[in-house]
Enzyme design. Structure first.
Site, short mmCIF file in Angstrom:
data_model
loop_
_atom_site.label_atom_id
_atom_site.label_comp_id
_atom_site.label_asym_id
_atom_site.label_seq_id
_atom_site.Cartn_x
_atom_site.Cartn_y
_atom_site.Cartn_z
N LYS A 173 6.58 14.41 9.03
CA LYS A 173 7.39 13.48 8.23
C LYS A 173 7.29 13.83 6.73
O LYS A 173 8.29 13.78 5.99
CB LYS A 173 6.90 12.05 8.49
CG LYS A 173 7.44 10.99 7.55
CD LYS A 173 8.90 10.71 7.76
CE LYS A 173 9.39 9.73 6.70
NZ LYS A 173 10.82 9.51 6.75
N LYS A 242 6.51 7.74 -3.31
CA LYS A 242 5.32 7.49 -2.46
C LYS A 242 5.10 8.69 -1.51
O LYS A 242 4.00 9.22 -1.42
CB LYS A 242 5.55 6.19 -1.67
CG LYS A 242 4.66 6.01 -0.45
CD LYS A 242 4.96 4.71 0.28
CE LYS A 242 6.20 4.67 1.14
NZ LYS A 242 6.18 5.35 2.41
P1 NAD Z 1 11.62 -2.39 2.64
O1 NAD Z 1 10.97 -2.55 1.31
O2 NAD Z 1 13.10 -2.52 2.76
O3 NAD Z 1 10.98 -3.40 3.71
C1 NAD Z 1 9.63 -3.73 3.76
C2 NAD Z 1 9.46 -5.11 4.38
O4 NAD Z 1 8.05 -5.39 4.42
C3 NAD Z 1 10.13 -6.24 3.57
O5 NAD Z 1 10.88 -7.08 4.43
C4 NAD Z 1 8.95 -6.98 2.97
O6 NAD Z 1 9.20 -8.37 2.76
C5 NAD Z 1 7.89 -6.76 4.03
N1 NAD Z 1 6.53 -6.99 3.54
C6 NAD Z 1 6.01 -6.69 2.31
N2 NAD Z 1 4.72 -7.07 2.26
C7 NAD Z 1 4.43 -7.64 3.45
C8 NAD Z 1 3.25 -8.23 4.00
N3 NAD Z 1 2.12 -8.31 3.31
N4 NAD Z 1 3.31 -8.70 5.26
C9 NAD Z 1 4.46 -8.62 5.98
N5 NAD Z 1 5.60 -8.08 5.52
C10 NAD Z 1 5.58 -7.58 4.27
O7 NAD Z 1 11.14 -0.93 3.15
P2 NAD Z 1 11.92 0.00 4.21
O8 NAD Z 1 12.93 0.82 3.50
O9 NAD Z 1 12.30 -0.81 5.39
O10 NAD Z 1 10.72 1.02 4.59
C11 NAD Z 1 9.67 0.65 5.45
C12 NAD Z 1 8.86 1.91 5.78
O11 NAD Z 1 9.70 2.86 6.47
C13 NAD Z 1 8.32 2.63 4.54
O12 NAD Z 1 7.02 3.10 4.79
C14 NAD Z 1 9.29 3.77 4.33
O13 NAD Z 1 8.70 4.89 3.68
C15 NAD Z 1 9.70 4.10 5.76
N6 NAD Z 1 11.04 4.69 5.89
C16 NAD Z 1 12.11 4.15 5.23
C17 NAD Z 1 13.37 4.74 5.38
C18 NAD Z 1 14.59 4.20 4.67
O14 NAD Z 1 15.64 4.88 4.68
N7 NAD Z 1 14.53 3.04 4.06
C19 NAD Z 1 13.53 5.85 6.21
C20 NAD Z 1 12.42 6.35 6.90
C21 NAD Z 1 11.17 5.75 6.74
#
Ligand code: NAD
Length: 297
Positions: A173, A242
């Site tokens: 990844k 990150k």
């Molecule tokens: P995001 O910021 O949209 O969502 C994160 C969620 O976590 C939010 O709903 C937030 O309220 C919640 N959250 C924060 N603190 C919390 C806590 N203490 N307890 C419970 N919930 C909590 O992030 P995302 O874009 O959905 O990404 C999530 C993961 O997936 C990341 O690690 C990212 O690197 C990875 N990722 C994202 C993408 C993308 O295109 N967005 C693609 C591949 C991988």
């Protein structure tokens, strides 16, 4: 495997939960954002008020969280998943992109608290989460992987068990996201030249789409964001910072000299501090254009 737990219902987590519910799974969810909980409740998800209450109550428990610190907090915090020794062996699957070190720490603690753990970062973006076209890169026990493969098939179309090493999926990844960082920077500067030369960007895309300059990132960044002049994420620039940090740290640990990757990380860090961090990573195009225009004034 009928009962699923899901923590972190953001850009990626929410569409995954929506798909699981549509396929008839019982899904129990936790997030700190009330709005997204309400959206899940409307889809018949069961709302749980702390992570620890999900352990023992579900067969498989996913996390999709935005930072290393938050993942640590959800697993190790006061009401976290490792708070109590599990009676049944819950399979915990972290789909967040975190460091290989944290993968290892989570695996050790999961096993000590009588659970299983897989580190399963994903690629394919929000569109992939919505359309079930995600790629899963899973590290950890192959036997455990096969137990949840069926669930993963409801969430994505390219499901890979990378290796028994817990951080093997994360390594793949991080390589993927290093390339995403390179392509995004390349697309930003290349489109800026085209603009300055008065070349229509739609026409440019049509030509490069059938040439070696084509890439999935060019397609994504141009057609979904730059063309629409809308940088709502998507994949935020801060999330890319990150992941580039993790990739460069891994290279340092392995004593590898990667000067271009280091320059790239510094570029994105600077752009983030200038206020672009919460926007989609494709916003780098705007920053390249604005900086260049300032210089030419
Ligand atoms: P995001 O910021 O949209 O969502 C994160 C969620 O976590 C939010 O709903 C937030 O309220 C919640 N959250 C924060 N603190 C919390 C806590 N203490 N307890 C419970 N919930 C909590 O992030 P995302 O874009 O959905 O990404 C999530 C993961 O997936 C990341 O690690 C990212 O690197 C990875 N990722 C994202 C993408 C993308 O295109 N967005 C693609 C591949 C991988």
């Amino acid at each position: 495997m009928k009962k699923i737990g899901f923590i972190g219902l953001g850009n990626m987590g929410f569409p995954m939960v929506k798909n699981l519910l549509a396929d008839g799974y019982i899904v129990k969810v936790f997030d700190i954002n009330e709005d997204v909980l309400k959206k899940c409740e409307d889809l018949n998800a069961v709302i749980i008020d702390s992570p620890e209450k999900l352990v023992d109550d579900v067969d498989v428990l996913f996390t999709s969280l935005p930072s290393e610190e938050i993942v640590q907090n959800v697993y190790f915090g006061p009401k976290g998943l490792f708070n109590e020794k599990s009676k049944s062996k819950t399979i915990m699957v972290d789909t967040s992109t975190v460091s290989p070190t944290l993968n290892d720490k989570l695996k050790k603690e999961a096993e000590a608290s009588n659970n299983h753990f897989l580190a399963a970062p994903v690629s394919g973006g929000v569109v992939g989460a919505e359309n079930r076209t995600l790629t899963f890169m899973v590290g950890g026990s192959e036997e455990t992987f096969h137990q949840i493969e069926d669930v993963l098939n409801h969430l994505g179309e390219n499901i890979f068990h990378v290796g028994e090493a817990i951080d093997s999926g994360t390594t793949v990844k991080l390589i993927n996201n290093l390339l995403i960082g390179f392509y995004t920077a390349g697309v930003s500067e290349a489109l800026h030249i085209a603009n300055k030369q008065g070349i229509d960007l739609d026409v440019l895309f049509e030509m490069l789409n059938v040439s070696y300059g084509q890439s999935r990132i060019y397609d994504r960044n141009y057609n979904t964001f730059i063309r629409e002049d809308n940088y709502e994420p998507g994949f935020s620039l801060d999330l890319l910072v990150k992941d580039l940090n993790f990739a460069v740290d891994l290279a340092d640990e392995l004593d590898l000299e990667l000067p271009i990757s280091k320059d790239l990380l510094n570029l994105y860090k600077n752009v983030s501090t200038e206020g672009y961090g919460k926007k989609d990573m494709s916003v780098l195009y705007e920053r390249v254009r604005d900086q260049s225009n300032k210089k030419n004034k």
